[in-house]
Structures are given as structure tokens and as C-alpha cells.
Scaffold this active site. Structure first.
Site, PDB file in Angstrom:
ATOM      1  N   GLU A 183      -6.463  91.739  45.210  1.00 15.21           N
ATOM      2  CA  GLU A 183      -7.714  90.722  45.501  1.00 15.21           C
ATOM      3  C   GLU A 183      -8.435  91.468  46.024  1.00 15.21           C
ATOM      4  OE1 GLU A 183      -6.301  86.713  45.969  1.00 15.21           O
ATOM      5  OE2 GLU A 183      -4.874  86.769  44.349  1.00 15.21           O
ATOM      6  N   HIS A 195      -9.257  83.297  43.308  1.00 13.42           N
ATOM      7  CA  HIS A 195      -8.516  82.530  44.325  1.00 13.42           C
ATOM      8  C   HIS A 195      -8.969  81.338  45.036  1.00 13.42           C
ATOM      9  CE1 HIS A 195      -4.484  83.558  46.835  1.00 13.42           C
ATOM     10  NE2 HIS A 195      -4.838  82.197  46.994  1.00 13.42           N
ATOM     11  N   ARG A 234       1.097  83.354  42.972  1.00 16.19           N
ATOM     12  CA  ARG A 234       0.554  84.632  43.413  1.00 16.19           C
ATOM     13  C   ARG A 234       0.762  85.584  42.189  1.00 16.19           C
ATOM     14  NH1 ARG A 234      -1.325  82.255  47.103  1.00 16.19           N
ATOM     15  NH2 ARG A 234      -0.725  82.215  49.214  1.00 16.19           N
TER      16      ARG A 234
HETATM   17  P1  NAD Z   1       6.719  74.512  46.975  1.00 15.37           P
HETATM   18  O1  NAD Z   1       7.588  75.238  48.046  1.00 15.37           O
HETATM   19  O2  NAD Z   1       6.449  73.037  47.235  1.00 15.37           O
HETATM   20  O3  NAD Z   1       7.270  74.688  45.522  1.00 15.37           O
HETATM   21  C1  NAD Z   1       8.008  75.740  45.239  1.00 15.37           C
HETATM   22  C2  NAD Z   1       9.158  75.291  44.113  1.00 15.37           C
HETATM   23  O4  NAD Z   1       9.537  76.490  43.406  1.00 15.37           O
HETATM   24  C3  NAD Z   1      10.263  74.719  44.826  1.00 15.37           C
HETATM   25  O5  NAD Z   1      10.567  73.334  44.495  1.00 15.37           O
HETATM   26  C4  NAD Z   1      11.229  75.713  44.566  1.00 15.37           C
HETATM   27  O6  NAD Z   1      12.698  75.101  44.504  1.00 15.37           O
HETATM   28  C5  NAD Z   1      11.026  76.237  43.213  1.00 15.37           C
HETATM   29  N1  NAD Z   1      11.509  77.804  42.844  1.00 15.37           N
HETATM   30  C6  NAD Z   1      11.985  78.671  43.912  1.00 15.37           C
HETATM   31  N2  NAD Z   1      12.308  79.807  43.039  1.00 15.37           N
HETATM   32  C7  NAD Z   1      12.045  79.247  41.694  1.00 15.37           C
HETATM   33  C8  NAD Z   1      12.274  79.928  40.501  1.00 15.37           C
HETATM   34  N3  NAD Z   1      12.742  81.224  40.504  1.00 15.37           N
HETATM   35  N4  NAD Z   1      12.111  79.395  39.384  1.00 15.37           N
HETATM   36  C9  NAD Z   1      11.591  78.262  39.422  1.00 15.37           C
HETATM   37  N5  NAD Z   1      11.514  77.348  40.510  1.00 15.37           N
HETATM   38  C10 NAD Z   1      11.714  78.027  41.575  1.00 15.37           C
HETATM   39  O7  NAD Z   1       5.277  75.285  46.947  1.00 15.37           O
HETATM   40  P2  NAD Z   1       3.881  74.961  46.376  1.00 15.37           P
HETATM   41  O8  NAD Z   1       3.017  74.382  47.547  1.00 15.37           O
HETATM   42  O9  NAD Z   1       4.198  74.109  45.138  1.00 15.37           O
HETATM   43  O10 NAD Z   1       3.175  76.199  46.219  1.00 15.37           O
HETATM   44  C11 NAD Z   1       3.509  77.021  44.934  1.00 15.37           C
HETATM   45  C12 NAD Z   1       2.622  78.296  45.139  1.00 15.37           C
HETATM   46  O11 NAD Z   1       1.355  77.956  45.002  1.00 15.37           O
HETATM   47  C13 NAD Z   1       2.834  79.161  45.972  1.00 15.37           C
HETATM   48  O12 NAD Z   1       3.166  80.336  45.518  1.00 15.37           O
HETATM   49  C14 NAD Z   1       1.731  79.372  46.864  1.00 15.37           C
HETATM   50  O13 NAD Z   1       1.614  80.408  47.350  1.00 15.37           O
HETATM   51  C15 NAD Z   1       0.626  79.100  45.554  1.00 15.37           C
HETATM   52  N6  NAD Z   1      -0.464  78.534  46.119  1.00 15.37           N
HETATM   53  C16 NAD Z   1      -1.823  79.168  45.424  1.00 15.37           C
HETATM   54  C17 NAD Z   1      -2.986  78.489  46.117  1.00 15.37           C
HETATM   55  C18 NAD Z   1      -4.325  79.159  45.482  1.00 15.37           C
HETATM   56  O14 NAD Z   1      -5.284  79.022  46.067  1.00 15.37           O
HETATM   57  N7  NAD Z   1      -4.301  79.443  44.321  1.00 15.37           N
HETATM   58  C19 NAD Z   1      -2.955  77.780  47.112  1.00 15.37           C
HETATM   59  C20 NAD Z   1      -1.901  76.991  47.520  1.00 15.37           C
HETATM   60  C21 NAD Z   1      -0.731  77.420  46.962  1.00 15.37           C
END
Ligand code: NAD
Length: 310
Positions: free
Chosen positions: A265, A284, A236
Site C-alpha cells: 500500500e 485501507h 491484511r
Molecule cells: P480479533 O483478534 O478480535 O479476531 C481475530 C480472530 O481470528 C480471533 O478470534 C482468532 O481466534 C481468529 N483466528 C486466528 N487465526 C485464525 C485462522 N488461522 N483461521 C481463522 N481464524 C483465526 O481481531 P479483529 O479486531 O477482529 O481484527 C481482525 C483483522 O482486521 C486484523 O487483521 C486487523 O488487522 C484487521 N483490521 C483492519 C482494519 C481496516 O482498516 N481495514 C481496521 C481494523 C482491523
């Protein structure tokens, strides 16, 4: 009375697979896109009034909109992250909010790979230069042997790690709740936040946006990044302090950045990042594949059906 599901995900169309799934389950469906609402002048608040469920995309469901929906029982959000839905308002109104974890991880991970390769081989810069009539051959770098540093080793981070390992990269990661089985199986090394910043040739962010992660990558973090590294952000926009990022890109602390997400965005026309030739921005599109869209919208629609059929 037949229950009604409003579908606001802009890429879903009447007659498509989500429409068929909902109709076969006995629901009326109404589809709306921002463009249609702009043309008709109908606000979202009017359309939610007789909805029992909503299959939601990225439209902003503010408290006002949510409070205009007296029948609403459930949001099925296509994708991960609920930052477009006012969760406090949904909670207050007793509305369930679901999302579709895992449905788009492969697409986002492949996009990270594409962004890394674009950075490593200076592809956007080379394309622009060829278009401008030049024939330049600036040296890039191989991914084989480079260090990928992951901040967040959840669903998407782990998928990126596996793809990067297949390319011969060394992968280090910081996550407060590491999956030790995954680390043992893959050889990905768990590090502190500062160690990942210092070691990574490519630093890729895979964390949710909340108060603890807003501007996690700020001027102080960027000072700790390995000189010549690239930052990849598909998480994000607000996880990164964009003013500090622009400084780091201008003063050479970072070799470049590839951003699929921005604090605002669409990208503002006067954004400083727009003027930097070592920045690649995509709109995005991390999850914008046929496969991810199909998986996540069918999952969201099924969650709405399950919630309404109780
Ligand atoms: P997820 O919940 O599976 O993984 C997130 C991980 O981050 C978890 O393992 C958590 O323990 C860890 N975490 C939390 N705080 C942390 C910190 N301070 N430092 C390090 N690690 C930390 O989530 P995901 O499905 O892997 O999604 C990750 C990101 O991707 C989200 O922000 C989501 O919004 C974004 N995303 C973007 C798109 C896109 O189109 N660009 C699409 C899907 C998801």
C-alpha cells in the site's frame, strides 16, 4: 521536567481532543505527519529522541527509529495490529506497546457490508458505465439468503456476522477458538476452513497477519472456493496471495473481489489487480470514520497517559 508525547497519527491535529486530553494530563505534545516530515526533511528518528510516549498511527517504527528514543516508555497505537512497530526492538528497549481493540470494529464491519453490496449489485461497474455514457442493467443478486463465510470470528468478524444476519444472510465461520456463547446466541455455524470456502457466496477475512496466516488464501484455497463467490478482504493484504487471486479472478473461479487492504500500500500502479474490472479496491479506509478515529485515538492517548503516570 515535563514529559513529552509525540503524536504521529496523521489525522490528529494540534488543538484537537487528543491534544486536550494529553495537555490536561500535564504533558507537552508534538504533532508530526509524513507530509510535514517530507517538507522539513526531518526524519522520524530525530523526532522520537525526546519523546516519553508516542501516540502512533501507521508510520513504520523500525528498530533504528525505536533505538533513537532513549526516553520512550510506551507506544499507544491507534487501531489494531502492530505490524508497523518492530515489537522485538520495543521489547528489547523495555517499551510497552498498546493498541485499541474494539474501537473500530463497527466501522470496519459497516465497510464490509458496503463492499458486499457493491459486489452483489455491481455498483462500481455500473457507475463507471454510466459515467462512460452507457445505460446498462446487468443483473446482480440479493444478500438475503446468501451465505456469508467468515474466516476469523473475533471482534470484527462477530460484528459483521450480526449485520449480515440482520440482512437475512446465513453465516458460517471458521475460527480455531470459537466463542460458543456467540454461536449459540446468534445461530452462526462453526465450520472447518474448507467447509467455509466451499459454502460461502461471500468469503470475508477477519484474521491477524502472522506467519500462520500469511497467504492463507492461496491458489490451493482458491480452488476450494464456491464457483461464483466473492472474496472480501479488510484484514491484511498479505493474508491473500495476490498473484493467485488475480489468476482466480481472470479464470472465473471467483466472481469478484473487494479489497480494503493490499500486500503493498499504496496499490502499485502496475498491479495486475488494477486491470481487472471485477475487483474493487478501497484505500485501507475500513476504520476511517470520525467515530472510530475519535474512539481509538482517545483510547490510545489514555493508554499512554496511564503508562507514563504509572
Ligand atoms: P480479533 O483478534 O478480535 O479476531 C481475530 C480472530 O481470528 C480471533 O478470534 C482468532 O481466534 C481468529 N483466528 C486466528 N487465526 C485464525 C485462522 N488461522 N483461521 C481463522 N481464524 C483465526 O481481531 P479483529 O479486531 O477482529 O481484527 C481482525 C483483522 O482486521 C486484523 O487483521 C486487523 O488487522 C484487521 N483490521 C483492519 C482494519 C481496516 O482498516 N481495514 C481496521 C481494523 C482491523
Amino acid at each position: 521536567m515535563t514529559m513529552r508525547v509525540l503524536v504521529t497519527t496523521s489525522y490528529l491535529k494540534p488543538g484537537g481532543e487528543v491534544d486536550r486530553l494529553l495537555s490536561d494530563a500535564g504533558f507537552d505534545t508534538v504533532f508530526t505527519t509524513p507530509a510535514q516530515r517530507q517538507t522539513s526533511g526531518t526524519p522520524l528518528a530525530d523526532l522520537v529522541r525526546d519523546a516519553d510516549g508516542i501516540v502512533a498511527g501507521t508510520d513504520a517504527f523500525t528498530a533504528d527509529v525505536i533505538e533513537s528514543a532513549p526516553r520512550l516508555k510506551v507506544f499507544g497505537r491507534c487501531g489494531v495490529g502492530y505490524d508497523n512497530i518492530d515489537l522485538a526492538a520495543a521489547n528489547r528497549c523495555g517499551i510497552a506497546v498498546t493498541f485499541t481493540p474494539g474501537a473500530n470494529r463497527r466501522s470496519v464491519a459497516e465497510h464490509v457490508l458496503a463492499l458486499m453490496l457493491n459486489c452483489a449489485r455491481l455498483i462500481p461497474q455500473n457507475i463507471a458505465s454510466v459515467r462512460a455514457g452507457r445505460w446498462e442493467q446487468r443483473s446482480g443478486r440479493e444478500l438475503d439468503g446468501a451465505v456469508l463465510g467468515l474466516i476469523g470470528l473475533g471482534s470484527i468478524g462477530k460484528t459483521v456476522a450480526r449485520l449480515a444476519l440482520a440482512l437475512g444472510m446465513r453465516v458460517v465461520a471458521h475460527d480455531p477458538y470459537p466463542d460458543n456463547d456467540f454461536l449459540a446466541e446468534t445461530g452462526v455455524q462453526a465450520h472447518t476452513f474448507d467447509e467455509v470456502l466451499a459454502e460461502a457466496d461471500f468469503l470475508s477475512l477477519h484474521i491477524f497477519l502472522d506467519d500462520s496466516t500469511r497467504h492463507l488464501i492461496d491458489a490451493s484455497a482458491l480452488r476450494k472456493v464456491k464457483p461464483g463467490a466473492f472474496l472480501i478482504n479488510t484484514a491484511r493484504g498479505e493474508v491473500v496471495d495476490e498473484a493467485a487471486l488475480a489468476d482466480a479472478l481472470e479464470n472465473g473461479a471467483l466472481a469478484g473481489a473487494a479489497l480494503d487492504v493490499l500486500a503493498e500500500e499504496p496499490m502499485p500502479l502496475d498491479s495486475r489487480l488494477r486491470r481487472l474490472d471485477n475487483v474493487v479496491v478501497t484505500a485501507h479506509i475500513g476504520a476511517a470514520t470520525e467515530q472510530a478515529r475519535s474512539r481509538s485515538s482517545l483510547m490510545a492517548a489514555q493508554q499512554v497517559i496511564d503508562a507514563l503516570q504509572g
